[in-house]
Design an enzyme around this catalytic site. Structure first.
Site, mmCIF file in Angstrom:
data_model
loop_
_atom_site.group_PDB
_atom_site.id
_atom_site.type_symbol
_atom_site.label_atom_id
_atom_site.label_comp_id
_atom_site.label_asym_id
_atom_site.label_seq_id
_atom_site.Cartn_x
_atom_site.Cartn_y
_atom_site.Cartn_z
ATOM 1 N N LYS A 45 0.817 -1.226 0.000
ATOM 2 C CA LYS A 45 0.000 0.000 0.000
ATOM 3 C C LYS A 45 0.847 1.271 0.000
ATOM 4 O O LYS A 45 0.401 2.325 -0.452
ATOM 5 C CB LYS A 45 -0.935 0.026 1.213
ATOM 6 C CG LYS A 45 -1.734 -1.233 1.421
ATOM 7 C CD LYS A 45 -2.614 -1.580 0.262
ATOM 8 C CE LYS A 45 -3.386 -2.853 0.539
ATOM 9 N NZ LYS A 45 -4.217 -3.265 -0.560
ATOM 10 N N TYR A 254 -12.229 -15.351 3.744
ATOM 11 C CA TYR A 254 -11.277 -14.253 3.964
ATOM 12 C C TYR A 254 -10.822 -14.233 5.426
ATOM 13 O O TYR A 254 -11.651 -14.325 6.337
ATOM 14 C CB TYR A 254 -11.951 -12.911 3.626
ATOM 15 C CG TYR A 254 -11.100 -11.726 4.041
ATOM 16 C CD1 TYR A 254 -10.010 -11.336 3.271
ATOM 17 C CD2 TYR A 254 -11.356 -11.043 5.231
ATOM 18 C CE1 TYR A 254 -9.209 -10.283 3.670
ATOM 19 C CE2 TYR A 254 -10.557 -9.987 5.628
ATOM 20 C CZ TYR A 254 -9.479 -9.610 4.841
ATOM 21 O OH TYR A 254 -8.676 -8.577 5.245
ATOM 22 N N TYR A 280 -2.972 -12.573 3.703
ATOM 23 C CA TYR A 280 -2.645 -12.169 2.332
ATOM 24 C C TYR A 280 -1.439 -12.910 1.758
ATOM 25 O O TYR A 280 -1.588 -13.835 0.964
ATOM 26 C CB TYR A 280 -2.396 -10.650 2.284
ATOM 27 C CG TYR A 280 -3.601 -9.829 2.628
ATOM 28 C CD1 TYR A 280 -4.592 -9.605 1.675
ATOM 29 C CD2 TYR A 280 -3.774 -9.280 3.895
ATOM 30 C CE1 TYR A 280 -5.717 -8.853 1.984
ATOM 31 C CE2 TYR A 280 -4.898 -8.533 4.209
ATOM 32 C CZ TYR A 280 -5.862 -8.320 3.254
ATOM 33 O OH TYR A 280 -6.974 -7.589 3.546
#
Ligand code: PLP
Length: 324
Positions: A45, A254, A280
């Protein structure tokens, strides 16, 4: 080219993973260290923020507003950058997208770091709309006289993707011409940037996104949207055929790691001293290992694994690696 602030430490290292390559019997594996973008724990990010926040400063914003789940790496990177830039930071913290897997989940890892960076946290229920509560929060702050700048969920939008395209230029500049770059895909901006960037500097490299949200169709749709928008911003054409999202490696849901994720995290740590996370990057490597074991590539292929960061979340999942 899109201007950036210079906050992220770029280019990030590109390193061979010799021990993991030998363990798996090839192909030749490399790791692009987006966990080394800076601000201690790094992450993908920061590269997006480096471009997106130029727009925030140019607009005269005094407050960054974003959001994510309790252990969002994205929020932690927004909070860190806000501290560095001297901006206020308000975060919509979504509860209910997943059942907290441990006592540590609510307060350690990224949740601890958000507090330490001085972000103001607003608890909101997860209703499936990733950006709704972020915009509502920004509206409230605007009504109070602040100048908020909305950083979307996952820092994923056309501008972030256009900035992220720079990663392909970095890999190309190293001289490596990988057969594929493999990474986990969530809100889609990372993959959109990679696809657009590879189209201009690594035309023969396949970008393979591993769905970690257990929503491959949604991920693919978002990648297409952001890639199209990024291509427009950069004045280049976009080939939708280049978007590949691989399903089947997200585990049960998730944020819920499965055995393959745990194996991938252990292998990365014990063979390459890399710290992946259970939500992730661990699932991303699990997907890559599964594709290698299924025989997708040969020993003569060079495959780059994109390490997108996320190590602070390891502490929220302590029970997986250090059970009592
Ligand atoms: C560590 C990590 N890797 C990968 C991703 C997924 O990137 P994107 O949301 O751009 O698809 C995220 C974002 O949430 C993340 O925090």
């Amino acid at each position: 080219m899109i201007a950036r602030l210079g906050l992220a430490q770029l280019p990030t290292p590109l390193e061979p993973m010799k021990r993991l390559t030998a363990y798996l019997g090839g192909p030749r594996l490399w790791v692009k260290r987006e966990d080394c973008t800076g601000f201690v724990f790094g992450g993908n990010k920061l590269r997006k923020l480096d471009y997106v926040l130029k727009e925030a400063l140019d607009s005269g914003a005094d407050t960054l507003v974003s959001g994510g789940v309790v252990q969002s790496n994205s929020q932690r990177q927004v909070a860190a950058v806000a501290a560095k830039l001297g901006l206020a930071c308000h975060l919509a913290v979504y509860h209910g997208r997943l059942a907290p897997p441990s006592a540590e989940y609510e307060l350690s890892g990224n949740a601890l770091l958000n507090r330490l960076y001085g972000a103001v946290l607003h608890d909101v229920p997860w209703d499936g709309d990733r950006n709704g509560a972020i915009h509502a929060l920004a509206e409230r702050l605007r009504a109070e006289g602040r100048k908020p700048y909305v950083v979307p969920y996952g820092v994923s939008n056309a501008l972030g993707a256009a900035g992220y395209a720079s990663i392909a230029d970095e890999i190309a500049a190293s001289g490596l011409r990988p057969t594929a770059i493999v990474h986990c895909s969530g809100s889609g901006g990372t993959q959109a940037g990679l696809v657009i960037g590879a189209q201009r500097t690594l035309p023969d490299t396949r970008i393979v996104g591993i769905d970690i949200d257990a929503e491959p169709e949604r991920v693919r749709a978002d990648v297409l949207t952001y890639a199209k928008g990024a291509a427009e911003l950069l004045g280049q054409l976009f080939d939708a055929e280049r978007v590949e999202v691989v399903a089947g490696h997200a585990g049960p849901a998730y944020g819920v790691p499965h055995e393959a994720t745990v194996e991938a995290i252990r292998l990365a740590a014990q063979l390459e001293a890399l710290l992946l996370d259970p939500v992730y990057s661990g699932k991303g490597l699990a997907g890559l290992i599964a594709l290698i074991r299924a025989g997708r590539w040969s020993v003569d292929d060079d495959i780059v694994f994109l390490h997108t960061g996320g190590a602070p979340a390891l502490f929220a999942y302590r029970h997986l690696f250090a059970p009592e």
